[in-house]
Design a protein around this motif. Structure first.
Motif, short mmCIF file in Angstrom:
data_model
loop_
_atom_site.label_atom_id
_atom_site.label_comp_id
_atom_site.label_asym_id
_atom_site.label_seq_id
_atom_site.Cartn_x
_atom_site.Cartn_y
_atom_site.Cartn_z
N ASP A 94 -0.15 59.73 50.87
CA ASP A 94 0.86 60.32 51.75
C ASP A 94 1.97 59.31 52.05
O ASP A 94 1.78 58.10 51.91
N TYR A 95 3.09 59.84 52.52
CA TYR A 95 4.23 58.98 52.89
C TYR A 95 3.85 58.08 54.06
O TYR A 95 3.30 58.53 55.07
N ASP A 96 4.19 56.79 53.93
CA ASP A 96 3.94 55.81 54.99
C ASP A 96 5.26 55.51 55.71
O ASP A 96 6.17 54.93 55.13
N ASN A 97 5.33 55.90 56.97
CA ASN A 97 6.56 55.72 57.76
C ASN A 97 6.97 54.26 57.94
O ASN A 97 8.07 53.98 58.40
N ASN A 98 6.06 53.36 57.62
CA ASN A 98 6.35 51.93 57.80
C ASN A 98 6.63 51.22 56.49
O ASN A 98 6.59 49.99 56.44
N ASN A 99 6.93 51.98 55.41
CA ASN A 99 7.31 51.29 54.17
C ASN A 99 8.69 50.63 54.37
O ASN A 99 9.44 50.96 55.28
N ILE A 100 8.96 49.65 53.49
CA ILE A 100 10.18 48.82 53.66
C ILE A 100 11.45 49.65 53.72
O ILE A 100 12.34 49.38 54.54
N PHE A 101 11.55 50.68 52.88
CA PHE A 101 12.81 51.43 52.84
C PHE A 101 12.94 52.35 54.06
O PHE A 101 14.06 52.61 54.52
N ALA A 102 11.81 52.80 54.62
CA ALA A 102 11.88 53.57 55.87
C ALA A 102 12.43 52.67 56.97
O ALA A 102 13.25 53.11 57.80
N LYS A 103 12.01 51.42 56.97
CA LYS A 103 12.50 50.47 58.00
C LYS A 103 13.98 50.17 57.79
O LYS A 103 14.74 50.04 58.76
N ILE A 104 14.41 50.07 56.53
CA ILE A 104 15.84 49.87 56.25
C ILE A 104 16.64 51.07 56.75
O ILE A 104 17.68 50.93 57.40
N LEU A 105 16.13 52.28 56.48
CA LEU A 105 16.83 53.50 56.94
C LEU A 105 16.96 53.54 58.46
O LEU A 105 17.98 53.98 58.99
N ARG A 106 15.93 53.08 59.16
CA ARG A 106 15.97 53.10 60.63
C ARG A 106 16.74 51.91 61.20
O ARG A 106 16.88 51.78 62.41
N GLY A 107 17.21 51.00 60.31
CA GLY A 107 17.95 49.83 60.78
C GLY A 107 17.06 48.74 61.33
O GLY A 107 17.54 47.80 61.97
N GLU A 108 15.75 48.82 61.05
CA GLU A 108 14.81 47.80 61.56
C GLU A 108 14.79 46.57 60.65
O GLU A 108 14.35 45.51 61.06
N LEU A 109 15.21 46.76 59.39
CA LEU A 109 15.37 45.65 58.46
C LEU A 109 16.80 45.67 57.94
O LEU A 109 17.39 46.74 57.79
N PRO A 110 17.38 44.49 57.68
CA PRO A 110 18.77 44.45 57.21
C PRO A 110 18.89 44.90 55.76
O PRO A 110 17.93 44.83 54.99
N SER A 111 20.08 45.37 55.38
CA SER A 111 20.36 45.69 53.98
C SER A 111 21.86 45.56 53.76
O SER A 111 22.63 45.62 54.73
N LYS A 112 22.23 45.39 52.50
CA LYS A 112 23.67 45.34 52.15
C LYS A 112 24.08 46.73 51.70
O LYS A 112 23.92 47.11 50.54
N LYS A 113 24.62 47.48 52.66
CA LYS A 113 24.95 48.89 52.40
C LYS A 113 26.13 49.04 51.45
O LYS A 113 27.12 48.31 51.57
N VAL A 114 26.03 50.02 50.55
CA VAL A 114 27.15 50.39 49.68
C VAL A 114 27.76 51.69 50.15
O VAL A 114 28.98 51.83 50.21
N ALA B 86 22.65 54.06 50.14
CA ALA B 86 22.68 53.18 48.96
C ALA B 86 22.89 51.74 49.42
O ALA B 86 23.73 51.46 50.28
N PHE B 87 22.09 50.84 48.84
CA PHE B 87 22.15 49.43 49.24
C PHE B 87 21.75 48.54 48.07
O PHE B 87 21.05 48.97 47.15
N HIS B 88 22.19 47.28 48.12
CA HIS B 88 21.92 46.35 47.03
C HIS B 88 20.44 45.96 46.99
O HIS B 88 19.84 45.69 48.04
N ASP B 89 19.89 45.91 45.77
CA ASP B 89 18.51 45.45 45.59
C ASP B 89 18.41 43.97 45.96
O ASP B 89 19.29 43.18 45.64
N ILE B 90 17.31 43.61 46.62
CA ILE B 90 17.13 42.22 47.08
C ILE B 90 16.88 41.25 45.92
O ILE B 90 17.11 40.06 46.04
#
Ligand code: 5GP
Length: 133
Positions: free
Chosen positions: A3-23, A31-35
């Motif tokens: 099942d979907y895990d709400n705490n996966n890395i990309f869920a956290k990026i979507l919620r703004g809990e982890l930083p990302s370089k948004k495109v 859309a964001f740059h791969d690390i």
């Protein structure tokens, strides 16, 4: 598949809990740059909805979500200036494809000639493949 895990890395990026370089961001996609880029340009486009992989998405997402994701993929490639030189899109589902993050993501790769589709693929000399599942 699990099942979907709400705490996966990309869920956290979507919620703004982890930083990302948004495109780019739309109602349906982000859309964001791969690390760990595998090409001069390597961007991930993800749906905002909670879908584990392409299989889950194509079985359960609405027509609007599906159109929204693919529209965002094209818009992202244009935003990145990849259209003239060319680009590759890829989405890994499951074990054989080496999926590592279990929130659907479409890779966009470009910025240099990318070579054959599965560079480094271990093709048997007789061209036959042994199925493992
Ligand atoms: P997969 O193998 O699941 O198709 O690809 C997962 C991708 O996510 C990899 O290319 C990896 O570099 C990228 N990735 C993993 N963790 C992070 C992260 O925290 N931030 C970003 N921007 N990319 C990540």
């Amino acid at each position: 598949m699990a099942d979907y895990d709400n705490n996966n890395i990309f869920a956290k990026i979507l919620r703004g809990e982890l930083p990302s370089k948004k495109v780019l961001e739309t109602e349906y996609a982000f859309a964001f740059h791969d690390i760990n880029p595998q090409a001069p340009t390597h961007v991930l486009v993800i749906p905002k909805g909670p879908y584990v992989s392409m299989d889950d998405f194509t079985a359960n997402a609405s027509a609007e979500e599906i159109a929204g994701l693919w529209r965002a993929v094209g818009d992202t490639a244009r935003t990145l200036g990849l259209v003239e030189g060319g680009y590759r899109i890829m989405a890994n589902h499951g074990h054989h494809a080496h999926q590592e993050v279990f929130h659907l993501h479409v890779h966009i790769l470009g910025g240099r000639p990318l070579g054959p589709m599965l560079e480094g693929g271990d093709v048997p000399p007789d061209g036959t493949w042994e199925r493992t599942s």
